[in-house]
Scaffold this active site. Structure first.
Site, PDB file in Angstrom:
ATOM      1  N   ARG A 197      58.266   4.485  -0.939  1.00  0.00           N
ATOM      2  CA  ARG A 197      58.580   5.488   0.072  1.00  0.00           C
ATOM      3  C   ARG A 197      57.328   6.293   0.392  1.00  0.00           C
ATOM      4  O   ARG A 197      56.649   6.790  -0.507  1.00  0.00           O
ATOM      5  CB  ARG A 197      59.696   6.411  -0.428  1.00  0.00           C
ATOM      6  CG  ARG A 197      60.127   7.425   0.630  1.00  0.00           C
ATOM      7  CD  ARG A 197      61.233   8.344   0.140  1.00  0.00           C
ATOM      8  NE  ARG A 197      61.416   9.433   1.104  1.00  0.00           N
ATOM      9  CZ  ARG A 197      61.842  10.651   0.800  1.00  0.00           C
ATOM     10  NH1 ARG A 197      62.152  10.956  -0.448  1.00  0.00           N
ATOM     11  NH2 ARG A 197      61.968  11.570   1.739  1.00  0.00           N
TER      12      ARG A 197
ATOM     13  N   HIS B 269      58.047  15.537   6.413  1.00  0.00           N
ATOM     14  CA  HIS B 269      58.104  16.117   5.072  1.00  0.00           C
ATOM     15  C   HIS B 269      57.317  17.426   5.063  1.00  0.00           C
ATOM     16  O   HIS B 269      56.192  17.492   4.552  1.00  0.00           O
ATOM     17  CB  HIS B 269      57.549  15.131   4.049  1.00  0.00           C
ATOM     18  CG  HIS B 269      57.883  15.485   2.635  1.00  0.00           C
ATOM     19  ND1 HIS B 269      58.281  14.540   1.710  1.00  0.00           N
ATOM     20  CD2 HIS B 269      57.887  16.659   1.972  1.00  0.00           C
ATOM     21  CE1 HIS B 269      58.502  15.124   0.545  1.00  0.00           C
ATOM     22  NE2 HIS B 269      58.258  16.424   0.683  1.00  0.00           N
TER      23      HIS B 269
ATOM     24  N   GLU C 106      64.478  16.935   2.842  1.00  0.00           N
ATOM     25  CA  GLU C 106      64.877  18.232   2.307  1.00  0.00           C
ATOM     26  C   GLU C 106      64.852  19.356   3.345  1.00  0.00           C
ATOM     27  O   GLU C 106      64.088  20.329   3.225  1.00  0.00           O
ATOM     28  CB  GLU C 106      63.991  18.605   1.109  1.00  0.00           C
ATOM     29  CG  GLU C 106      64.125  17.637  -0.041  1.00  0.00           C
ATOM     30  CD  GLU C 106      63.345  18.038  -1.286  1.00  0.00           C
ATOM     31  OE1 GLU C 106      63.596  17.448  -2.335  1.00  0.00           O
ATOM     32  OE2 GLU C 106      62.492  18.950  -1.198  1.00  0.00           O
TER      33      GLU C 106
ATOM     34  N   ASN D 292      67.877  13.565  -3.170  1.00  0.00           N
ATOM     35  CA  ASN D 292      66.790  14.026  -4.034  1.00  0.00           C
ATOM     36  C   ASN D 292      67.403  14.901  -5.122  1.00  0.00           C
ATOM     37  O   ASN D 292      67.946  15.965  -4.828  1.00  0.00           O
ATOM     38  CB  ASN D 292      65.768  14.843  -3.244  1.00  0.00           C
ATOM     39  CG  ASN D 292      65.024  14.022  -2.206  1.00  0.00           C
ATOM     40  OD1 ASN D 292      65.245  12.821  -2.065  1.00  0.00           O
ATOM     41  ND2 ASN D 292      64.130  14.669  -1.477  1.00  0.00           N
TER      42      ASN D 292
ATOM     43  N   TYR E 186      66.808  16.715  -9.006  1.00  0.00           N
ATOM     44  CA  TYR E 186      65.893  17.081 -10.081  1.00  0.00           C
ATOM     45  C   TYR E 186      66.572  17.759 -11.259  1.00  0.00           C
ATOM     46  O   TYR E 186      66.172  17.564 -12.403  1.00  0.00           O
ATOM     47  CB  TYR E 186      64.788  18.006  -9.546  1.00  0.00           C
ATOM     48  CG  TYR E 186      63.737  17.267  -8.752  1.00  0.00           C
ATOM     49  CD1 TYR E 186      62.651  16.671  -9.385  1.00  0.00           C
ATOM     50  CD2 TYR E 186      63.848  17.143  -7.380  1.00  0.00           C
ATOM     51  CE1 TYR E 186      61.693  15.978  -8.668  1.00  0.00           C
ATOM     52  CE2 TYR E 186      62.890  16.447  -6.642  1.00  0.00           C
ATOM     53  CZ  TYR E 186      61.821  15.856  -7.293  1.00  0.00           C
ATOM     54  OH  TYR E 186      60.875  15.172  -6.573  1.00  0.00           O
TER      55      TYR E 186
ATOM     56  N   GLU F 129      64.325  10.840  -4.506  1.00  0.00           N
ATOM     57  CA  GLU F 129      63.351  11.570  -5.327  1.00  0.00           C
ATOM     58  C   GLU F 129      64.000  11.938  -6.645  1.00  0.00           C
ATOM     59  O   GLU F 129      65.160  12.347  -6.688  1.00  0.00           O
ATOM     60  CB  GLU F 129      62.874  12.868  -4.655  1.00  0.00           C
ATOM     61  CG  GLU F 129      61.767  12.738  -3.657  1.00  0.00           C
ATOM     62  CD  GLU F 129      61.257  14.105  -3.207  1.00  0.00           C
ATOM     63  OE1 GLU F 129      61.167  15.022  -4.060  1.00  0.00           O
ATOM     64  OE2 GLU F 129      60.964  14.250  -2.013  1.00  0.00           O
TER      65      GLU F 129
END
Length: 466
Positions: A68, A113, A158, A300, A302, A368
């Site tokens: 990506r 991005h 995002e 994404n 985390y 991500e």
């Protein structure tokens, strides 16, 4: 699930080389008084613009099947519009994509991005209603230029971060601080731009190019601090609505924002005597519909949070007070590197199951996910090695036991890079980059070698055998 993938975004270096126009992050880093760690910038970073062959070597060393990458809007269109196309930027990205395809690595390309051309910011940026049509024109240029080889597209990465950190908190570019107002407008216009781009692809390019288009949504997993508390349960619903739901609900459920999000904002507006209309805009029936404009769910992930009602300052207009929910870190969760990044691999499995149940079991790409390192460089990064083994196990359980349709996993990131406001102080890479040397040498961490081993092992068997 397909084989393991990897992801890299940096600002690529060469910030003012070969006719590239400035972006809002160039401006944000160069202006004094900003919050970037030690005044660092993305001027050179990993210098992927000049060292792409080295990046490709790392990609091949890992044995990746997919990669990506993000396009720099201002490198392709320095003024942000198709009137002026930078042929040098076009040649660069054509080479990158051609090299990936020749290496049997399929590119997933992100159009945006965080790095809006400064020329467009000067005209109002994402707060301007005209930005949706401008973004659509840029997207169509990219589909036309690269779509014969690119089959996986992300329009926006995002949007929550761009809206909140860039226009509410002011700690990301463009550094706007307009609490309770600008973030909702920016998020709204980003969704409008995404919808236009998806419909353009669907009508003009899908039949001949055969690709898929989505939007990458970041979200924590969230659960009540006290599962028996109705207040904590309601706060958790708001927490998810103002993060995941803000951008997923319009695409996958109703074509509009979550009702709990809209009602919470309206209640807070009434309490504060705000009488200038809805702070959360409404979508026009005269514009392309948002519902159904995601061919897969791009997630994404985390970290995770336990949630309780917020402790907001009374009388203050802001997204945080609208949400009225506070996420806290469970003390049993280890924290890696930065304070916000609690390591909770099973939170990803829970979030994947929630997405399956809430959004009608979409195909999911985890676009991500990663583990950070700060302080002295540790090339034998054992904790990160363990993290990747754990996270892939949780994905396997989501597939095997929960029936989630996971299509792929992208690790953040291939290289240590410029981590936005954290500069170079935080390292997520599978390859270490020595930023003190002009050659920017790349050296595999132990986690990179072990990640390559995971890929090699499972390329010859399905995830169900993990």
């Amino acid at each position: 699930m397909d084989d393991q993938y990897c992801y890299e975004l940096n600002l690529a270096g060469g910030w003012n080389v070969d006719d590239k126009g400035p972006s809002i992050w160039d401006t944000f880093c160069h202006e004094g008084g900003r919050l970037v760690f030690e005044g660092q910038s993305g001027d050179v970073t990993c210098n992927s613009y000049e060292l792409w062959e080295e990046d490709l070597r790392c990609i091949r060393q890992l044995g990746l099947t997919h990669y990506r990458l993000s396009l720099s809007w201002s490198r392709l269109l320095p003024e942000g519009i198709t009137r002026h196309v930078n042929q040098k930027g076009l040649r660069y990205y054509n080479k990158v994509i051609n090299d990936l395809v020749a290496s049997d690595v399929l590119p997933m390309v992100t159009l945006y991005h965080f790095d809006l051309p400064q020329a467009l910011q000067d005209q109002g940026g994402w707060k301007s209603p005209e930005i949706a049509a401008i973004f659509d024109s840029y997207a169509r240029f990219c589909f036309e230029s690269f779509g014969d080889r690119v089959k996986l597209w992300i329009t926006l990465n995002e949007p929550y971060v761009c809206a909140k950190l860039g226009h509410e908190d002011g700690i990301f570019a463009p550094g706007v601080k307009e609490p309770g107002m600008a973030a909702y407008l920016v998020g709204h216009n980003m969704l409008r731009g995404h919808a236009r781009a998806w419909h353009s692809y669907n009508v003009l390019y899908r039949a001949k190019q055969g690709g898929s288009v989505s939007l990458a949504i970041n979200s924590d997993w969230a659960e009540p601090l006290d599962p028996a508390s109705p207040d904590d349960t309601a706060a958790t619903e708001r927490y998810l609505a103002f993060t995941l739901g803000w951008f997923a609900w319009p695409l996958f459920v109703t074509g509009d924002y979550p009702e709990v999000m809209r009602s919470s904002i309206e209640v807070r507006s009434k309490e504060l005597g705000y009488q200038e209309g809805s702070r959360l805009p409404r979508f026009s029936k005269d514009e392309p519909s948002l519902l159904g404009t995601a061919d897969f769910f791009a997630l994404n992930y985390y970290t995770s949070r336990r949630v309780k009602p917020g402790e907001c300052c009374p009388g203050v207009l802001g997204l945080k007070s609208d949400q009225d929910a506070e996420g806290v870190v469970d003390p049993s969760w280890p924290v890696c590197g930065v304070s916000w990044l609690a390591v909770v691999p099973d939170g990803l499995r829970k979030l994947l199951k929630y997405i399956k149940d809430t959004f009608n079991n979409p195909a999911v790409y985890i676009t991500e996910n990663g583990f950070s390192q700060v302080g002295p460089v540790d090339m034998e990064d054992v904790q990160r090695c363990g993290f990747y083994h754990d996270i892939i196990q949780e994905i396997a359980r989501a597939l095997r036991e929960d029936g989630v349709d996971v299509r792929g996993y992208f690790a953040w990131s291939l290289l240590d890079n410029f981590e936005w406001a954290d500069g170079f102080s935080v390292r997520f890479g599978l390859f270490h980059v020595d930023f003190s040397r002009p050659e920017r040498p790349r050296t595999a961490y132990r986690s990179g070698r072990e990640y390559a081993g995971i890929i090699s092992k499972y390329r010859s068997q399905t995830m169900v055998n993990i």
